[in-house]
Scaffold this motif. Structure first.
Motif, PDB file in Angstrom:
ATOM      1  N   LEU A  48       0.879  -1.173   0.000  1.00  0.00           N
ATOM      2  CA  LEU A  48       0.000   0.000   0.000  1.00  0.00           C
ATOM      3  C   LEU A  48       0.913   1.218   0.000  1.00  0.00           C
ATOM      4  N   ASP A  49       1.264   1.649  -1.192  1.00  0.00           N
ATOM      5  CA  ASP A  49       2.311   2.656  -1.403  1.00  0.00           C
ATOM      6  C   ASP A  49       1.686   4.045  -1.497  1.00  0.00           C
ATOM      7  N   THR A  50       2.219   4.987  -0.712  1.00  0.00           N
ATOM      8  CA  THR A  50       1.653   6.343  -0.702  1.00  0.00           C
ATOM      9  C   THR A  50       2.547   7.375  -1.378  1.00  0.00           C
ATOM     10  N   TYR A  51       3.785   6.982  -1.729  1.00  0.00           N
ATOM     11  CA  TYR A  51       4.710   7.976  -2.272  1.00  0.00           C
ATOM     12  C   TYR A  51       5.298   7.516  -3.603  1.00  0.00           C
ATOM     13  N   PRO A  52       5.183   8.332  -4.666  1.00  0.00           N
ATOM     14  CA  PRO A  52       5.770   7.979  -5.974  1.00  0.00           C
ATOM     15  C   PRO A  52       7.254   8.311  -6.027  1.00  0.00           C
ATOM     16  N   ASN A  53       8.107   7.298  -5.901  1.00  0.00           N
ATOM     17  CA  ASN A  53       9.554   7.532  -5.998  1.00  0.00           C
ATOM     18  C   ASN A  53       9.994   7.759  -7.438  1.00  0.00           C
ATOM     19  N   ASP A  54       9.292   7.152  -8.388  1.00  0.00           N
ATOM     20  CA  ASP A  54       9.606   7.315  -9.804  1.00  0.00           C
ATOM     21  C   ASP A  54       8.871   8.539 -10.334  1.00  0.00           C
ATOM     22  N   THR A  57       6.569   8.181 -13.532  1.00  0.00           N
ATOM     23  CA  THR A  57       5.442   7.276 -13.557  1.00  0.00           C
ATOM     24  C   THR A  57       4.139   7.995 -13.884  1.00  0.00           C
ATOM     25  N   GLU A  58       3.213   7.255 -14.519  1.00  0.00           N
ATOM     26  CA  GLU A  58       1.890   7.783 -14.803  1.00  0.00           C
ATOM     27  C   GLU A  58       0.870   7.313 -13.773  1.00  0.00           C
ATOM     28  N   ARG A  59       1.316   6.514 -12.839  1.00  0.00           N
ATOM     29  CA  ARG A  59       0.410   6.007 -11.824  1.00  0.00           C
ATOM     30  C   ARG A  59      -0.058   7.113 -10.893  1.00  0.00           C
ATOM     31  N   VAL A  60      -1.260   6.918 -10.373  1.00  0.00           N
ATOM     32  CA  VAL A  60      -1.822   7.855  -9.397  1.00  0.00           C
ATOM     33  C   VAL A  60      -1.717   7.212  -8.019  1.00  0.00           C
ATOM     34  N   LEU A  86       2.798  -7.748 -10.187  1.00  0.00           N
ATOM     35  CA  LEU A  86       1.909  -8.601 -10.956  1.00  0.00           C
ATOM     36  C   LEU A  86       0.650  -7.861 -11.377  1.00  0.00           C
ATOM     37  N   ALA A  87       0.134  -7.022 -10.507  1.00  0.00           N
ATOM     38  CA  ALA A  87      -1.061  -6.241 -10.799  1.00  0.00           C
ATOM     39  C   ALA A  87      -1.180  -5.159  -9.740  1.00  0.00           C
ATOM     40  N   GLY A  88      -2.032  -4.167 -10.013  1.00  0.00           N
ATOM     41  CA  GLY A  88      -2.189  -3.091  -9.045  1.00  0.00           C
ATOM     42  C   GLY A  88      -3.342  -2.179  -9.389  1.00  0.00           C
ATOM     43  N   CYS A  89      -3.639  -1.257  -8.479  1.00  0.00           N
ATOM     44  CA  CYS A  89      -4.708  -0.293  -8.723  1.00  0.00           C
ATOM     45  C   CYS A  89      -4.484   0.939  -7.852  1.00  0.00           C
ATOM     46  N   THR A  90      -5.019   2.047  -8.306  1.00  0.00           N
ATOM     47  CA  THR A  90      -5.033   3.265  -7.504  1.00  0.00           C
ATOM     48  C   THR A  90      -6.105   3.146  -6.437  1.00  0.00           C
ATOM     49  N   ALA A  91      -5.786   3.553  -5.205  1.00  0.00           N
ATOM     50  CA  ALA A  91      -6.741   3.451  -4.095  1.00  0.00           C
ATOM     51  C   ALA A  91      -6.505   4.615  -3.127  1.00  0.00           C
ATOM     52  N   ASP A  92      -7.458   5.481  -3.005  1.00  0.00           N
ATOM     53  CA  ASP A  92      -7.318   6.684  -2.182  1.00  0.00           C
ATOM     54  C   ASP A  92      -7.638   6.364  -0.719  1.00  0.00           C
ATOM     55  N   PHE A  93      -6.684   5.725  -0.036  1.00  0.00           N
ATOM     56  CA  PHE A  93      -6.932   5.279   1.334  1.00  0.00           C
ATOM     57  C   PHE A  93      -6.325   6.198   2.393  1.00  0.00           C
ATOM     58  N   ARG A  94      -5.581   7.208   2.004  1.00  0.00           N
ATOM     59  CA  ARG A  94      -4.887   8.047   2.984  1.00  0.00           C
ATOM     60  C   ARG A  94      -5.767   9.198   3.457  1.00  0.00           C
ATOM     61  N   ASN A  95      -5.681   9.485   4.779  1.00  0.00           N
ATOM     62  CA  ASN A  95      -6.386  10.614   5.415  1.00  0.00           C
ATOM     63  C   ASN A  95      -7.893  10.580   5.156  1.00  0.00           C
ATOM     64  N   ARG A  96      -8.476   9.389   5.250  1.00  0.00           N
ATOM     65  CA  ARG A  96      -9.926   9.286   5.164  1.00  0.00           C
ATOM     66  C   ARG A  96     -10.521   9.527   6.544  1.00  0.00           C
ATOM     67  N   GLY A  97     -11.681  10.142   6.585  1.00  0.00           N
ATOM     68  CA  GLY A  97     -12.324  10.461   7.866  1.00  0.00           C
ATOM     69  C   GLY A  97     -13.152   9.327   8.424  1.00  0.00           C
ATOM     70  N   ASP A 194       3.222   1.175 -17.722  1.00  0.00           N
ATOM     71  CA  ASP A 194       2.354   1.960 -16.859  1.00  0.00           C
ATOM     72  C   ASP A 194       1.087   2.389 -17.562  1.00  0.00           C
ATOM     73  N   ASP A 195       0.003   2.366 -16.831  1.00  0.00           N
ATOM     74  CA  ASP A 195      -1.285   2.860 -17.301  1.00  0.00           C
ATOM     75  C   ASP A 195      -1.894   3.639 -16.144  1.00  0.00           C
ATOM     76  N   PRO A 196      -2.365   4.865 -16.370  1.00  0.00           N
ATOM     77  CA  PRO A 196      -2.896   5.680 -15.267  1.00  0.00           C
ATOM     78  C   PRO A 196      -4.036   5.000 -14.524  1.00  0.00           C
ATOM     79  N   THR A 197      -4.742   4.068 -15.151  1.00  0.00           N
ATOM     80  CA  THR A 197      -5.876   3.408 -14.508  1.00  0.00           C
ATOM     81  C   THR A 197      -5.432   2.328 -13.545  1.00  0.00           C
ATOM     82  N   GLY A 198      -4.147   1.979 -13.571  1.00  0.00           N
ATOM     83  CA  GLY A 198      -3.666   0.914 -12.719  1.00  0.00           C
ATOM     84  C   GLY A 198      -3.677  -0.431 -13.401  1.00  0.00           C
TER      85      GLY A 198
END
Length: 243
Positions: A48-54, A57-60, A86-97, A194-198
């Protein structure tokens, strides 16, 4: 496995990091560079990665990804693990209320990862891949890592459930404690682009894809030639009538 977690902090606009890793590995946790645990592990990791080191990258981000390793692969932080993912997706899990959850399901070679991040008590598909082979008897665990930036990574609970699955006689004869972690993939993870959709689209066309492309092109040329010949013949017959 259902994981109740929370990632939060005061950092804004990528001024936070790095994220959480969930593990199913042969060895107990040993501190290391991969989200707080060692590299070249044996087993399954969900990042569960929160920081883009690359920076290219086009990933969100935040971004969830999966890696299976038999000890021969190294996680490349500078590329956010792109070459071994192997696979992945964008997931906005940080700082949720509200509460945030992750579900991991593994049954007969199929690995799925789902999220519940919208406080709707509904699972949303993130990852679904087949051909995954994992041994029994490994350790479950979690770790988190920070670098020059920091964040709060909270694992509130991890609940494990046993699935009742009917196995074939061939599957029953396998000693699942001795198999190597592996994935039967039609293409190497290194072919991922890379694909922006994950999702992933394929890299350069090779092998059977080139053959199919040439075959389709040849069939297209033949069809065009036949249609052109028929049209030309009909025009000739029409011109003869006028004379």
């Amino acid at each position: 496995m259902h994981v109740h977690f929370k990632v939060h902090g005061a950092g804004k606009k990528n001024l936070h990091g790095d994220g959480i890793a969930l593990w199913y590995t042969r060895d107990r946790l040993v501190p290391g560079p991969v989200f707080g645990s060692k590299d070249n592990f044996h087993g399954l990791a969900i990042f569960l990665d929160t920081y883009p080191n690359d920076e290219t990258t086009e990933r969100v981000f935040p971004y969830i990804s999966v890696m299976v390793n038999n000890g021969s692969l190294s996680y490349d932080h500078s590329k956010d693990g792109r070459w071994t993912e192997l696979a992945g997706c964008t997931a906005d899990f940080r700082n949720r209320g509200h509460d945030t959850f992750l579900a991991v399901r593994y049954s007969r070679g199929r690995l799925t990862v789902m999220t519940d991040l919208e406080d709707k008590n509904e699972w949303k598909n993130c990852i679904d891949i087949t051909g995954v082979r994992l041994p029994t008897g490994y350790y479950f665990g979690a770790s988190a890592g920070t670098g020059d930036l920091s964040d709060n990574h909270d694992i509130i609970s991890m609940k494990l459930f046993q699935l009742m699955v009917e196995h074939t006689p061939d599957e029953e004869s396998i000693d699942w404690t001795k198999i190597e972690p592996s994935v039967n993939f039609l293409k190497s993870p290194k072919d991922n682009v890379d694909d922006p959709t994950g999702n992933f689209r394929s890299g350069p066309l090779t092998g059977w894809r080139v053959f199919l492309l040439l075959l389709c092109a040849l069939l297209g040329i033949i069809v065009c030639a036949v249609v052109g010949a028929v049209v030309f013949q009909k025009r000739q017959e029409r011109n003869k009538r006028f004379y």
